[in-house]
Scaffold this active site. Structure first.
Site, PDB file in Angstrom:
ATOM      1  N   GLY A  87      30.759 -14.467 -84.670  1.00 37.49           N
ATOM      2  CA  GLY A  87      29.423 -13.991 -84.334  1.00 37.49           C
ATOM      3  C   GLY A  87      29.340 -12.495 -84.528  1.00 37.49           C
ATOM      4  O   GLY A  87      29.973 -11.925 -85.409  1.00 37.49           O
ATOM      5  N   CYS A  88      28.573 -11.854 -83.687  1.00 36.91           N
ATOM      6  CA  CYS A  88      28.347 -10.408 -83.755  1.00 36.91           C
ATOM      7  C   CYS A  88      29.664  -9.652 -83.701  1.00 36.91           C
ATOM      8  O   CYS A  88      30.439  -9.811 -82.760  1.00 36.91           O
ATOM      9  CB  CYS A  88      27.449  -9.999 -82.591  1.00 36.91           C
ATOM     10  SG  CYS A  88      27.322  -8.219 -82.365  1.00 36.91           S
ATOM     11  N   PHE A  89      29.933  -8.829 -84.698  1.00 34.67           N
ATOM     12  CA  PHE A  89      31.217  -8.135 -84.701  1.00 34.67           C
ATOM     13  C   PHE A  89      31.315  -7.068 -83.634  1.00 34.67           C
ATOM     14  O   PHE A  89      32.407  -6.686 -83.219  1.00 34.67           O
ATOM     15  CB  PHE A  89      31.630  -7.623 -86.072  1.00 34.67           C
ATOM     16  CG  PHE A  89      30.703  -6.720 -86.849  1.00 34.67           C
ATOM     17  CD1 PHE A  89      29.677  -5.993 -86.279  1.00 34.67           C
ATOM     18  CD2 PHE A  89      30.902  -6.595 -88.218  1.00 34.67           C
ATOM     19  CE1 PHE A  89      28.871  -5.151 -87.031  1.00 34.67           C
ATOM     20  CE2 PHE A  89      30.110  -5.764 -88.985  1.00 34.67           C
ATOM     21  CZ  PHE A  89      29.086  -5.032 -88.390  1.00 34.67           C
ATOM     22  N   SER A 113      32.724  -9.026 -80.676  1.00 31.77           N
ATOM     23  CA  SER A 113      34.093  -9.450 -80.981  1.00 31.77           C
ATOM     24  C   SER A 113      35.065  -8.296 -80.862  1.00 31.77           C
ATOM     25  O   SER A 113      36.148  -8.431 -80.276  1.00 31.77           O
ATOM     26  CB  SER A 113      34.160 -10.023 -82.393  1.00 31.77           C
ATOM     27  OG  SER A 113      33.244 -11.072 -82.556  1.00 31.77           O
TER      28      SER A 113
END
Length: 154
Positions: free
Chosen positions: A8-10, A13
């Site tokens: 998903g959204c880096f 993460s």
């Protein structure tokens, strides 16, 4: 050693992994697409094929790869194709990009074990793919939550 995950959204993460003992450094970027040196805007068109990823440099004596996989599985939904929460598009897919045969074997085994565990109602759709060129985005994306004083939505 190096590990690369798309979950998903880096920004989210990276924040998760940065707070883990045994992680030496993190960087966000793109992997798995067809365009050379893509920009954030290009990746967001959902036409380049890249995944938003976090690349983790870690000490395997402190943090085994299997523990990194546990963090990966426990911090996103590996059953949604090209989506994580409100983020939709191929760039948000669940992916493990392995750097050697041992990582590949561990990722495939963990995926199979998770799929058979009954933890999820739906099938685990995480892609397990050999790591390719890692493209860094514009600098403002690195450690984004820390720079902005934001809290991730995980």
């Amino acid at each position: 050693m190096k590990a690369t995950f798309g979950m998903g959204c880096f920004w989210c993460s990276e924040d998760i992994f940065r707070r883990t003992k045994g992680v030496k450094s993190t960087a966000v970027g793109y992997m798995g697409g067809s365009l050379e040196n893509p920009t954030y805007e290009q990746v967001c068109t959902d036409r380049t094929g890249h995944a938003e990823v976090v690349q983790v440099e870690y000490d395997p004596a402190v943090l085994p790869y299997e523990q990194l996989l546990d963090i990966f599985w426990n911090n996103h939904d590996p059953t949604t194709l090209n989506r994580q929460g409100p983020d939709v598009g191929v760039q948000y897919r669940s992916a493990v990009f392995f750097h050697d045969a041992e990582q590949e074997a561990a990722a495939r085994k963990a995926k199979e074990r998770l799929g058979q565990s009954g933890r999820f109602k739906n099938k685990v759709v995480t892609e397990v793919t050999e790591a390719s060129k890692f493209w860094k985005p514009e600098d403002y994306h690195q450690q984004y939550y820390e720079k902005c004083g934001l809290r991730p939505h995980y």
